[in-house]
Design a protein around this motif. Structure first.
Motif, PDB file in Angstrom:
ATOM      1  N   ALA A 119       0.832  -1.209   0.000  1.00  0.00           N
ATOM      2  CA  ALA A 119       0.000   0.000   0.000  1.00  0.00           C
ATOM      3  C   ALA A 119       0.861   1.252   0.000  1.00  0.00           C
ATOM      4  CB  ALA A 119      -0.923  -0.016   1.220  1.00  0.00           C
ATOM      5  N   ASP A 120       2.064   1.160   0.581  1.00  0.00           N
ATOM      6  CA  ASP A 120       2.938   2.335   0.678  1.00  0.00           C
ATOM      7  C   ASP A 120       3.392   2.852  -0.682  1.00  0.00           C
ATOM      8  OD1 ASP A 120       2.751   2.281   3.402  1.00  0.00           O
ATOM      9  OD2 ASP A 120       4.679   1.289   3.728  1.00  0.00           O
ATOM     10  N   TRP A 197       6.273 -16.387  -6.907  1.00  0.00           N
ATOM     11  CA  TRP A 197       4.844 -16.725  -6.949  1.00  0.00           C
ATOM     12  C   TRP A 197       4.208 -16.165  -5.680  1.00  0.00           C
ATOM     13  CZ3 TRP A 197       2.577 -22.138  -5.629  1.00  0.00           C
ATOM     14  CH2 TRP A 197       1.217 -22.176  -5.956  1.00  0.00           C
ATOM     15  N   CYS A 198       3.171 -15.347  -5.848  1.00  0.00           N
ATOM     16  CA  CYS A 198       2.601 -14.615  -4.712  1.00  0.00           C
ATOM     17  C   CYS A 198       1.089 -14.778  -4.622  1.00  0.00           C
ATOM     18  CB  CYS A 198       2.898 -13.123  -4.827  1.00  0.00           C
ATOM     19  SG  CYS A 198       4.635 -12.684  -4.983  1.00  0.00           S
ATOM     20  N   THR A 199       0.597 -14.590  -3.427  1.00  0.00           N
ATOM     21  CA  THR A 199      -0.827 -14.410  -3.203  1.00  0.00           C
ATOM     22  C   THR A 199      -0.976 -13.181  -2.318  1.00  0.00           C
ATOM     23  OG1 THR A 199      -2.898 -15.453  -2.467  1.00  0.00           O
ATOM     24  CG2 THR A 199      -0.939 -15.850  -1.117  1.00  0.00           C
ATOM     25  N   GLY A 200      -2.197 -12.729  -2.133  1.00  0.00           N
ATOM     26  CA  GLY A 200      -2.348 -11.543  -1.309  1.00  0.00           C
ATOM     27  C   GLY A 200      -3.788 -11.084  -1.200  1.00  0.00           C
ATOM     28  N   ALA A 201      -3.989 -10.042  -0.383  1.00  0.00           N
ATOM     29  CA  ALA A 201      -5.305  -9.438  -0.195  1.00  0.00           C
ATOM     30  C   ALA A 201      -5.241  -7.985  -0.634  1.00  0.00           C
ATOM     31  CB  ALA A 201      -5.716  -9.533   1.271  1.00  0.00           C
ATOM     32  N   PHE A 202      -6.207  -7.582  -1.471  1.00  0.00           N
ATOM     33  CA  PHE A 202      -6.151  -6.249  -2.072  1.00  0.00           C
ATOM     34  C   PHE A 202      -7.556  -5.645  -2.160  1.00  0.00           C
ATOM     35  CE2 PHE A 202      -3.000  -9.105  -3.810  1.00  0.00           C
ATOM     36  CZ  PHE A 202      -1.814  -8.433  -3.534  1.00  0.00           C
ATOM     37  N   SER A 209     -17.308   0.913   1.129  1.00  0.00           N
ATOM     38  CA  SER A 209     -16.322   0.645   0.086  1.00  0.00           C
ATOM     39  C   SER A 209     -16.974   0.133  -1.194  1.00  0.00           C
ATOM     40  CB  SER A 209     -15.305  -0.389   0.573  1.00  0.00           C
ATOM     41  OG  SER A 209     -14.448  -0.774  -0.493  1.00  0.00           O
ATOM     42  N   THR A 210     -16.499   0.665  -2.313  1.00  0.00           N
ATOM     43  CA  THR A 210     -16.953   0.176  -3.624  1.00  0.00           C
ATOM     44  C   THR A 210     -15.885  -0.719  -4.258  1.00  0.00           C
ATOM     45  OG1 THR A 210     -16.050   2.166  -4.689  1.00  0.00           O
ATOM     46  CG2 THR A 210     -18.373   2.217  -4.018  1.00  0.00           C
ATOM     47  N   ASN A 211     -14.813  -0.956  -3.490  1.00  0.00           N
ATOM     48  CA  ASN A 211     -13.709  -1.784  -3.972  1.00  0.00           C
ATOM     49  C   ASN A 211     -13.337  -2.774  -2.861  1.00  0.00           C
ATOM     50  OD1 ASN A 211     -11.476  -2.671  -5.525  1.00  0.00           O
ATOM     51  ND2 ASN A 211     -10.111  -1.285  -4.419  1.00  0.00           N
ATOM     52  N   PRO A 212     -14.221  -3.755  -2.588  1.00  0.00           N
ATOM     53  CA  PRO A 212     -14.004  -4.664  -1.459  1.00  0.00           C
ATOM     54  C   PRO A 212     -12.713  -5.469  -1.581  1.00  0.00           C
ATOM     55  CG  PRO A 212     -15.707  -5.506  -2.919  1.00  0.00           C
ATOM     56  CD  PRO A 212     -15.410  -4.114  -3.381  1.00  0.00           C
ATOM     57  N   VAL A 213     -12.202  -5.892  -0.438  1.00  0.00           N
ATOM     58  CA  VAL A 213     -10.954  -6.654  -0.401  1.00  0.00           C
ATOM     59  C   VAL A 213     -11.168  -8.060  -0.964  1.00  0.00           C
ATOM     60  CG1 VAL A 213      -9.132  -7.578   1.088  1.00  0.00           C
ATOM     61  CG2 VAL A 213     -10.170  -5.355   1.601  1.00  0.00           C
ATOM     62  N   THR A 214     -10.342  -8.419  -1.926  1.00  0.00           N
ATOM     63  CA  THR A 214     -10.378  -9.752  -2.512  1.00  0.00           C
ATOM     64  C   THR A 214      -8.966 -10.322  -2.535  1.00  0.00           C
ATOM     65  OG1 THR A 214     -10.086  -8.890  -4.764  1.00  0.00           O
ATOM     66  CG2 THR A 214     -12.351  -9.183  -3.990  1.00  0.00           C
ATOM     67  N   SER A 215      -8.877 -11.622  -2.773  1.00  0.00           N
ATOM     68  CA  SER A 215      -7.568 -12.259  -2.860  1.00  0.00           C
ATOM     69  C   SER A 215      -7.143 -12.356  -4.318  1.00  0.00           C
ATOM     70  CB  SER A 215      -7.602 -13.656  -2.237  1.00  0.00           C
ATOM     71  OG  SER A 215      -8.512 -14.492  -2.936  1.00  0.00           O
ATOM     72  N   ASP A 216      -5.848 -12.512  -4.526  1.00  0.00           N
ATOM     73  CA  ASP A 216      -5.316 -12.601  -5.882  1.00  0.00           C
ATOM     74  C   ASP A 216      -4.086 -13.502  -5.873  1.00  0.00           C
ATOM     75  OD1 ASP A 216      -5.046 -12.164  -8.566  1.00  0.00           O
ATOM     76  OD2 ASP A 216      -4.113 -10.192  -8.382  1.00  0.00           O
ATOM     77  N   TRP A 217      -3.778 -14.070  -7.026  1.00  0.00           N
ATOM     78  CA  TRP A 217      -2.585 -14.897  -7.214  1.00  0.00           C
ATOM     79  C   TRP A 217      -1.854 -14.375  -8.449  1.00  0.00           C
ATOM     80  CZ3 TRP A 217      -1.110 -19.062  -4.099  1.00  0.00           C
ATOM     81  CH2 TRP A 217      -2.035 -19.440  -3.124  1.00  0.00           C
ATOM     82  N   PHE A 218      -0.561 -14.166  -8.342  1.00  0.00           N
ATOM     83  CA  PHE A 218       0.193 -13.643  -9.470  1.00  0.00           C
ATOM     84  C   PHE A 218       1.663 -14.034  -9.326  1.00  0.00           C
ATOM     85  CE2 PHE A 218       0.063 -10.521  -6.101  1.00  0.00           C
ATOM     86  CZ  PHE A 218       1.348 -10.006  -6.035  1.00  0.00           C
TER      87      PHE A 218
END
Length: 270
Positions: A119-120, A197-202, A209-218
């Motif tokens: 986020a920084d 290889w990463c996962t995370g919460a974004f 909020s109109t942009n709820p936190v979801t998980s992602d893999w990249f």
């Protein structure tokens, strides 16, 4: 933002399945009485079966199915400590002092991936400092301009953030990355290419909020150069590989925001 069948070790055992039928005794009634049947043969048979059973159990407990598993079984050195300290310190909260080997390059790439998707880095007053700590000196100016353009006011607005990369009152912006694994695809003592290889919460946590936190893999690919420490020369990102999503119930926005505030990040070392 991603792991055979075993045999029983024996095929079973048992008798032939044959049964003897004793015929009526038609011998001469005046002949001497028949000697009792000897039991030694039966005793030998029982002892033999017991011995075979014990041997079979011991064989099965070895976990040996008759194959040569030397190629599949990790050796003791696979998980043994390498003796190399992968991280010696931190540079403004970001790990530094990596070993000049593949292990050090992987550790550097994992830690840098976390910083690059944090986020920084969306905050202009934080971004320049991160870039200067992560990138080789001759790439700093180019990357600063590129990231400033990518994280424009318009882009930040779509995430629900202001021009300073901060969420509105009552909302918490989440961008937390966790490396799952690393892979070196090229390596010399002066340059390395590492895939992380990463996962995370974004997303943005909060009731409105109109942009709820979801998980992602990249997967992030970082090209590193040795300049007294491993530094980033360039990086790229692609989606996946991603596992199948579970049907686990999602936590509410308050729980996500609280978790981000209470749980700190890690320094990653190979």
């Amino acid at each position: 933002m991603s792991l055979g069948n075993e045999n029983d070790g024996f095929d079973g055992m048992g008798g032939t399945g044959q049964t003897r039928t004793r015929l009526p005794d038609t011998a001469d009634p005046y002949a001497p009485p028949r000697r009792p049947a000897r039991t030694s043969r039966s005793l030998i048979t029982v002892v033999g079966v017991v011995v075979l059973l014990i041997a079979a159990i011991a064989f099965a407990n070895r976990g040996d199915d008759g194959k040569d598993d030397s190629a599949d079984t990790p050796s003791a050195s696979t998980t043994a400590a390498s003796g190399t300290k992968p991280v010696a310190g931190k540079n403004g909260g970001i790990a530094s002092g990596f070993a000049r080997d593949e292990q050090g390059a992987q550790s550097a790439a994992a830690n840098y991936a976390v910083a690059l998707v944090s986020a920084d880095i969306l905050m202009p007053d934080q971004r320049d400092g991160i870039v200067r700590k992560l990138f080789v000196p001759d790439k700093v100016g180019e990357l600063e301009a590129s990231l400033d353009k990518a994280y424009s006011a318009e882009f930040l607005s779509k995430l629900g953030l202001d021009n300073n990369g901060k969420a509105a009152a009552g909302l918490t912006y989440v961008s937390r990355t966790a490396p799952v694994g690393t892979k070196v695809t090229q390596f010399t003592d002066t340059a390395a290419t590492v895939e992380v290889w990463c996962t995370g919460a974004f997303g943005t946590a909060g009731v409105s909020s109109t942009n709820p936190v979801t998980s992602d893999w990249f997967t992030m690919t970082l090209k590193l150069r040795w300049t007294g420490d491993w530094k980033v020369e360039s990086f790229s990102q692609k989606e996946g590989p991603a596992p199948v999503n579970t049907d686990r119930t999602a936590s509410d926005a308050d729980a996500i925001a609280k978790a981000v505030e209470e749980f700190g990040g890690f320094t990653y070392a190979r």
